[in-house]
Motif scaffolding. Structure first.
Motif, PDB file in Angstrom:
ATOM      1  N   ARG A 275       0.599  -1.201   0.021  1.00 34.28           N
ATOM      2  CA  ARG A 275      -0.149  -0.135  -0.140  1.00 34.28           C
ATOM      3  C   ARG A 275       0.668   1.088   0.062  1.00 34.28           C
ATOM      4  N   LEU A 276       1.708   1.310   0.921  1.00 28.51           N
ATOM      5  CA  LEU A 276       2.350   2.635   1.080  1.00 28.51           C
ATOM      6  C   LEU A 276       3.454   2.629  -0.211  1.00 28.51           C
ATOM      7  N   VAL A 277       4.328   1.644  -0.532  1.00 28.91           N
ATOM      8  CA  VAL A 277       4.763   1.435  -1.385  1.00 28.91           C
ATOM      9  C   VAL A 277       4.117   2.030  -2.962  1.00 28.91           C
ATOM     10  N   VAL A 278       3.361   1.093  -2.530  1.00 31.26           N
ATOM     11  CA  VAL A 278       2.896   1.227  -3.879  1.00 31.26           C
ATOM     12  C   VAL A 278       2.022   2.769  -4.769  1.00 31.26           C
ATOM     13  N   VAL A 279       1.804   3.664  -3.164  1.00 30.00           N
ATOM     14  CA  VAL A 279       1.346   4.628  -3.525  1.00 30.00           C
ATOM     15  C   VAL A 279       2.396   6.047  -3.653  1.00 30.00           C
TER      16      VAL A 279
ATOM     17  N   GLN B 199      -5.995   1.814  -2.752  1.00 34.93           N
ATOM     18  CA  GLN B 199      -4.960   2.336  -1.722  1.00 34.93           C
ATOM     19  C   GLN B 199      -5.722   2.341  -0.347  1.00 34.93           C
ATOM     20  N   LEU B 200      -6.180   3.680  -0.508  1.00 35.46           N
ATOM     21  CA  LEU B 200      -6.783   4.209   1.082  1.00 35.46           C
ATOM     22  C   LEU B 200      -7.902   3.436   1.708  1.00 35.46           C
ATOM     23  N   GLU B 201      -8.488   2.707   0.107  1.00 29.35           N
ATOM     24  CA  GLU B 201      -9.677   1.562   0.978  1.00 29.35           C
ATOM     25  C   GLU B 201      -9.024   0.175   1.087  1.00 29.35           C
ATOM     26  N   GLU B 202      -8.128  -0.467   0.360  1.00 30.79           N
ATOM     27  CA  GLU B 202      -7.413  -1.632   1.062  1.00 30.79           C
ATOM     28  C   GLU B 202      -7.146  -0.978   2.925  1.00 30.79           C
TER      29      GLU B 202
ATOM     30  N   LYS C  43      -8.371  -1.302   5.495  1.00 31.56           N
ATOM     31  CA  LYS C  43      -8.732  -2.486   5.812  1.00 31.56           C
ATOM     32  C   LYS C  43      -8.082  -3.066   6.874  1.00 31.56           C
ATOM     33  N   LEU C  44      -6.997  -2.978   6.067  1.00 34.71           N
ATOM     34  CA  LEU C  44      -5.746  -3.201   6.668  1.00 34.71           C
ATOM     35  C   LEU C  44      -5.624  -2.832   8.324  1.00 34.71           C
ATOM     36  N   ILE C  45      -5.549  -1.676   8.196  1.00 36.73           N
ATOM     37  CA  ILE C  45      -5.270  -0.966   9.777  1.00 36.73           C
ATOM     38  C   ILE C  45      -6.676  -1.395  10.922  1.00 36.73           C
ATOM     39  N   SER C  46      -7.963  -2.043   9.801  1.00 36.74           N
ATOM     40  CA  SER C  46      -9.196  -2.454  11.074  1.00 36.74           C
ATOM     41  C   SER C  46      -8.782  -3.406  11.236  1.00 36.74           C
ATOM     42  N   LYS C  47      -8.489  -4.339  10.240  1.00 37.53           N
ATOM     43  CA  LYS C  47      -8.029  -6.022  10.829  1.00 37.53           C
ATOM     44  C   LYS C  47      -7.141  -6.032  11.985  1.00 37.53           C
TER      45      LYS C  47
END
Length: 216
Positions: free
Chosen positions: A49-53, A165-168, A171-175
């Protein structure tokens, strides 16, 4: 008879201690798995996510440079160098896309990234700058507009990829939060088990058999 009763009480106490130890061991196994999941989740947040951004930002910058060169093709440029620069930007984009494709992609990401790649390879791969400008006819407005349309489509794909990236990421932070909360609950459960274990051992070891009568 008293010895038999005392023996039964000790056996019962040992069984309780064994069960408590097994529960603590099982809890540790579950918590270990939970920590692995948390570590994996944060690794995914960074790598996928961060790298992809960062990839999306770099691609967007290269795309902006291409559009700037296309839209200013009527200025006094050395067109051979401009063509090389455009091709260099396109090559840089394709290199980043290769790294992007190695990350963990959702189905939507695969779709948008595939569409974006097709635009770069098929529609924006400028073979000759004469399509945009020539000394005899000047700027080919239609061709410039066509390139701009394709670049706009490419930008939409980038925007969609950025939104994913924002949505996923959310989701990962919620997980991760769920896993951390669950780990805290298990930690409280372990404390309760240890307290019970200490009480049982106290009754078994430190109290006289007369004091423990009827308690275990």
């Amino acid at each position: 008879m008293p010895d038999t009763r005392l023996r039964k009480k000790k056996i019962r106490a040992l069984l309780i201690i064994s069960v408590l130890l097994l529960l603590i061991y099982a809890k540790n196994l579950i918590e270990r798995q939970s920590f692995r999941s948390i570590s994996s989740t944060f690794t995914e947040v960074y790598n996928d996510r961060l790298v992809v951004v960062g990839y999306i930002f770099e691609i967007s910058e290269s795309l902006f440079q291409i559009q700037k060169l296309v839209d200013h093709c009527n200025l006094d440029y050395d067109y051979s160098k401009v063509l090389n620069e455009i091709q260099g930007q396109e090559a840089a984009i394709l290199t980043i896309i290769e790294d992007f494709e190695k990350t963990k992609l959702t189905p939507k990401e695969e779709e948008y990234l595939g569409e974006f790649k097709k635009i770069i390879v098929n529609d924006l791969n400028i073979k000759s700058y004469d399509l945009l400008y020539s000394d005899s006819t000047g700027v080919n407005i239609n061709q410039v507009k066509l390139y701009d349309q394709k670049i706009s489509l490419a930008r939409k794909d980038l925007d969609n990829l950025n939104n994913i990236q924002l949505e996923e990421g959310e989701k990962l932070i919620s997980k991760a939060k769920v896993l951390i909360n669950r780990s805290q609950i298990w930690a409280q459960f372990e404390v309760a088990l240890l307290i019970i274990l200490i009480i049982v051992m106290f009754l078994l070891v430190f109290r006289k058999s007369e004091d423990t009568k009827g308690m275990i």
